[in-house]
Design a protein around this motif. Structure first.
Motif, PDB file in Angstrom:
ATOM      1  N   UNK A 201      33.888 -53.690 -18.593  1.00  0.00           N
ATOM      2  CA  UNK A 201      33.861 -52.241 -18.366  1.00  0.00           C
ATOM      3  C   UNK A 201      35.273 -51.764 -18.097  1.00  0.00           C
ATOM      4  N   UNK A 202      35.590 -50.616 -18.643  1.00  0.00           N
ATOM      5  CA  UNK A 202      36.875 -49.979 -18.364  1.00  0.00           C
ATOM      6  C   UNK A 202      38.042 -50.873 -18.792  1.00  0.00           C
ATOM      7  N   UNK A 203      37.948 -51.393 -20.031  1.00  0.00           N
ATOM      8  CA  UNK A 203      38.993 -52.275 -20.565  1.00  0.00           C
ATOM      9  C   UNK A 203      39.290 -53.459 -19.649  1.00  0.00           C
ATOM     10  N   UNK A 204      38.266 -53.930 -18.944  1.00  0.00           N
ATOM     11  CA  UNK A 204      38.443 -55.069 -18.051  1.00  0.00           C
ATOM     12  C   UNK A 204      38.900 -54.708 -16.661  1.00  0.00           C
ATOM     13  N   UNK A 205      39.125 -53.425 -16.371  1.00  0.00           N
ATOM     14  CA  UNK A 205      39.554 -53.017 -15.028  1.00  0.00           C
ATOM     15  C   UNK A 205      38.441 -53.204 -13.997  1.00  0.00           C
ATOM     16  N   UNK A 206      37.176 -52.997 -14.394  1.00  0.00           N
ATOM     17  CA  UNK A 206      36.079 -52.905 -13.440  1.00  0.00           C
ATOM     18  C   UNK A 206      35.464 -54.264 -13.152  1.00  0.00           C
ATOM     19  N   UNK A 207      35.056 -54.432 -11.908  1.00  0.00           N
ATOM     20  CA  UNK A 207      34.418 -55.674 -11.465  1.00  0.00           C
ATOM     21  C   UNK A 207      33.330 -55.320 -10.464  1.00  0.00           C
ATOM     22  N   UNK A 208      32.242 -56.078 -10.509  1.00  0.00           N
ATOM     23  CA  UNK A 208      31.103 -55.866  -9.612  1.00  0.00           C
ATOM     24  C   UNK A 208      31.208 -56.755  -8.375  1.00  0.00           C
ATOM     25  N   UNK A 209      30.692 -56.272  -7.249  1.00  0.00           N
ATOM     26  CA  UNK A 209      30.464 -57.153  -6.097  1.00  0.00           C
ATOM     27  C   UNK A 209      29.764 -56.385  -4.974  1.00  0.00           C
ATOM     28  N   UNK A 210      30.356 -56.329  -3.763  1.00  0.00           N
ATOM     29  CA  UNK A 210      29.631 -55.813  -2.602  1.00  0.00           C
ATOM     30  C   UNK A 210      30.590 -55.433  -1.485  1.00  0.00           C
ATOM     31  N   UNK A 308      44.840 -42.809 -20.177  1.00  0.00           N
ATOM     32  CA  UNK A 308      44.275 -43.144 -21.487  1.00  0.00           C
ATOM     33  C   UNK A 308      43.023 -44.007 -21.340  1.00  0.00           C
ATOM     34  N   UNK A 309      43.131 -45.059 -20.543  1.00  0.00           N
ATOM     35  CA  UNK A 309      42.035 -46.028 -20.444  1.00  0.00           C
ATOM     36  C   UNK A 309      40.826 -45.433 -19.726  1.00  0.00           C
ATOM     37  N   UNK A 310      41.045 -44.735 -18.626  1.00  0.00           N
ATOM     38  CA  UNK A 310      39.926 -44.113 -17.912  1.00  0.00           C
ATOM     39  C   UNK A 310      39.274 -43.019 -18.760  1.00  0.00           C
ATOM     40  N   UNK A 311      40.070 -42.198 -19.399  1.00  0.00           N
ATOM     41  CA  UNK A 311      39.502 -41.103 -20.198  1.00  0.00           C
ATOM     42  C   UNK A 311      38.720 -41.640 -21.385  1.00  0.00           C
ATOM     43  N   UNK A 312      39.252 -42.664 -22.041  1.00  0.00           N
ATOM     44  CA  UNK A 312      38.529 -43.268 -23.166  1.00  0.00           C
ATOM     45  C   UNK A 312      37.211 -43.864 -22.700  1.00  0.00           C
ATOM     46  N   UNK A 313      37.212 -44.487 -21.531  1.00  0.00           N
ATOM     47  CA  UNK A 313      35.981 -45.080 -21.005  1.00  0.00           C
ATOM     48  C   UNK A 313      34.950 -44.001 -20.648  1.00  0.00           C
ATOM     49  N   UNK A 314      35.418 -42.900 -20.060  1.00  0.00           N
ATOM     50  CA  UNK A 314      34.482 -41.820 -19.745  1.00  0.00           C
ATOM     51  C   UNK A 314      33.901 -41.219 -21.018  1.00  0.00           C
ATOM     52  N   UNK A 315      34.732 -41.054 -22.043  1.00  0.00           N
ATOM     53  CA  UNK A 315      34.227 -40.540 -23.322  1.00  0.00           C
ATOM     54  C   UNK A 315      33.198 -41.489 -23.911  1.00  0.00           C
ATOM     55  N   UNK A 414      45.665 -49.795  -4.632  1.00  0.00           N
ATOM     56  CA  UNK A 414      44.569 -50.606  -5.193  1.00  0.00           C
ATOM     57  C   UNK A 414      44.572 -50.755  -6.709  1.00  0.00           C
ATOM     58  N   UNK A 415      44.928 -49.735  -7.508  1.00  0.00           N
ATOM     59  CA  UNK A 415      44.682 -49.843  -8.953  1.00  0.00           C
ATOM     60  C   UNK A 415      45.486 -50.918  -9.661  1.00  0.00           C
ATOM     61  N   UNK A 416      46.605 -51.338  -9.090  1.00  0.00           N
ATOM     62  CA  UNK A 416      47.414 -52.372  -9.723  1.00  0.00           C
ATOM     63  C   UNK A 416      46.583 -53.625  -9.998  1.00  0.00           C
ATOM     64  N   UNK A 417      45.701 -53.977  -9.068  1.00  0.00           N
ATOM     65  CA  UNK A 417      44.984 -55.244  -9.184  1.00  0.00           C
ATOM     66  C   UNK A 417      43.729 -55.139 -10.046  1.00  0.00           C
ATOM     67  N   UNK A 418      43.331 -53.913 -10.383  1.00  0.00           N
ATOM     68  CA  UNK A 418      42.334 -53.743 -11.441  1.00  0.00           C
ATOM     69  C   UNK A 418      42.993 -53.948 -12.800  1.00  0.00           C
ATOM     70  N   UNK A 419      44.215 -53.436 -12.933  1.00  0.00           N
ATOM     71  CA  UNK A 419      44.939 -53.594 -14.188  1.00  0.00           C
ATOM     72  C   UNK A 419      45.234 -55.067 -14.476  1.00  0.00           C
ATOM     73  N   UNK A 420      45.612 -55.818 -13.453  1.00  0.00           N
ATOM     74  CA  UNK A 420      45.961 -57.224 -13.639  1.00  0.00           C
ATOM     75  C   UNK A 420      44.730 -58.132 -13.662  1.00  0.00           C
ATOM     76  N   UNK A 421      43.606 -57.665 -13.112  1.00  0.00           N
ATOM     77  CA  UNK A 421      42.399 -58.472 -13.038  1.00  0.00           C
ATOM     78  C   UNK A 421      42.405 -59.492 -11.923  1.00  0.00           C
TER      79      UNK A 421
END
Length: 477
Positions: A201-210, A308-315, A414-421
């Motif tokens: 999801x989101x070009x690999x930015x998104x991760x699931x957990x709790x 770019x990545x967030x907008x493309x994902x929302x579209x 925080x967003x840096x570590x979504x970009x890097x995974x």
């Protein structure tokens, strides 16, 4: 069991009490249902529920009978309405099957009693979707519960449930964990199953957990849900031993970098910066080597790539809903900034998306190099303990670029570590003079969850938070 005894237990402790026969799972569910109803009147964290009875779960799971909630985004349960925070879906669609993660939650024994609020499609650092109204911070009802997992975090912080699902595309586990005084781990990319509906999801930015109240709950749940499925896009290295065994294990002497200045060159609350300094001193006293250091990268380029990545994902997300329901997206059923991002995303070309991902690759290489010199990077979780309700208004007249900048100017760590995974965890290690929790973020290289959990456990003992309770709490209502 009375409400004080209930609220004092983390998920591990509650599972032990149920297993001992001291109290039944049905009795716990009845207490949790009353607790959720009581606090939700104040914090508005529930999108659907509480249910008359928990969703089916494995009676032999590690957390058998422990009350739980899922966020109204990505993870879903068969037959349970999901709205994703948008008016496009009205009262919600009822998926025909569980996601793989929901299967894992059930197998762990978690007793799901509600669905929690999220901003529209998760693109906000607070939780104030038009479709639900504002979710409030139980520590101060005039402040945000954070986002996008604000509903889950507010329910856990207020004592209604001990653990809840969350996900993270730019900080959405860690930010609400910080705002609400909880533990919030964003695992490594590929660690948690996203299927079967998504490869990523989101070009690999998104991760699931709790979000949880204790490090041991975080570690144990990770053991139960970090499972790969056939066809998963990413399958990464498993740990050398169960994550639960990392709790109270000696982290050794680590090379820890500390950075408290916003990469966006935006304001950082002095109390947040002071908390970083104080925790750095605690780490130094524990025998770690602590230096002031940061990865070097171009923030503006990273922000442009996010637009770019967030907008493309929302579209893409909106196009999927249109195809599934026949409903046409527009300003009448989307919040203003969502609609702006969707229109922007529809104009994004394959070349633009490729160039955005090239920027992410460049930044990731620098962060990877940085973690050859340091084991862990300590930063604030957010620039401030929380923000007042309405400050991040997704229904404002802003362009896609302006909206993305506003979010990440406020939450620039925080967003840096979504970009890097790479994994990162927020810990509730301080409080502001106004009584709001202050989260501190610890990030490490890919697959370093074991190291982060050992360090988190050490800090949980050195700077305990379990006895802190917000003003809105089940024991005071």
């Amino acid at each position: 069991m009375n409400i004080d005894e209930y609220a004092a237990l983390d998920a591990t402790g509650m599972a032990e009490v149920i297993a001992s026969g001291e109290v039944t799972a049905d009795e716990i569910a009845a207490i949790a249902t009353k607790a959720i109803t009581a606090v939700d009147d104040k914090i508005n964290a529930v999108a659907t529920g509480p249910f008359d009875r928990p969703l089916e779960y494995a009676p032999d799971g590690r957390f058998a009978g422990v009350p739980f909630a899922i966020k109204d985004l990505v993870c879903h349960a068969a037959g349970v309405p999901t709205r994703m925070g948008t008016r496009m879906l009205g009262d919600g669609i009822r998926p025909p099957a569980d996601t793989h993660l929901m299967e894992r939650f059930r197998a762990a024994g978690l007793a799901t009693l509600a669905v929690t609020t999220t901003p529209e499609f998760g693109f906000n650092a607070n939780t104030e979707a038009v479709t639900y109204g504002s979710t409030r911070n139980p520590w101060n009802l005039d402040y945000s519960a954070g986002g996008s997992s604000g509903g889950s975090a507010a329910l856990v912080a207020s004592g209604a449930i001990p653990i809840a699902h969350a996900n993270d595309g730019g900080g959405s586990v860690r930010i609400p964990a910080g705002c609400n005084g909880l533990v919030g781990l964003k695992p490594s990319r590929g660690r948690i199953p996203m299927g079967p509906d998504m490869g990523d999801a989101l070009s690999g930015f998104a991760i699931e957990f709790a979000v949880t109240r204790s490090v041991r709950d975080t570690a144990a749940l990770l053991d139960d849900v970090a499972v790969s499925y056939p066809g998963d896009r990413f399958v990464i290295a498993p740990p050398s031993r169960p994550w639960a065994e990392e709790v109270n294990a000696d982290p050794g002497s680590l090379r820890i970098a500390v950075h408290a200045e916003s990469w966006a060159d935006t304001y950082v609350d002095p109390e947040v910066a002071a908390a970083v300094d104080s925790v750095a001193s605690t780490l130094e006293a524990a025998g770690h080597r602590v230096d002031r250091a940061t990865p070097i990268f171009d923030w503006q380029q990273l922000l442009d790539a996010h637009v770019v990545i967030w907008s493309a994902f929302l579209a893409e997300s909106v196009a999927g809903i249109e195809a599934m329901t026949g409903i046409v997206a527009g300003p009448d059923n989307l919040e203003r900034t969502t609609w702006e991002c969707v229109q922007y995303g529809r104009r994004v070309t394959a070349v633009q998306l490729g160039m955005a991902n090239a920027i992410i690759n460049t930044v990731s290489r620098e962060v990877g190099r940085f973690f050859t010199e340091y084991d862990v990077l300590l930063t604030p979780t957010s620039n401030s303990p929380s923000v007042p309700l309405g400050q991040l208004n997704a229904d404002a007249e802003l362009t896609a670029e302006e909206w993305t900048k506003q979010i990440f100017d406020t939450c620039s760590f925080t967003p840096l570590f979504n970009a890097t995974g790479t994994p990162a965890i927020s810990l509730p290690l301080a409080q502001s003079s106004r009584g709001l929790p202050i989260g501190l973020q610890f990030a490490g290289p890919m697959c370093s969850e074991s190291l982060l959990l050992r360090l988190a456990s050490q800090l949980e003992q050195a700077l305990p938070w379990a006895d802190r309770r917000p003003g809105v709490h089940v024991t005071s209502l």
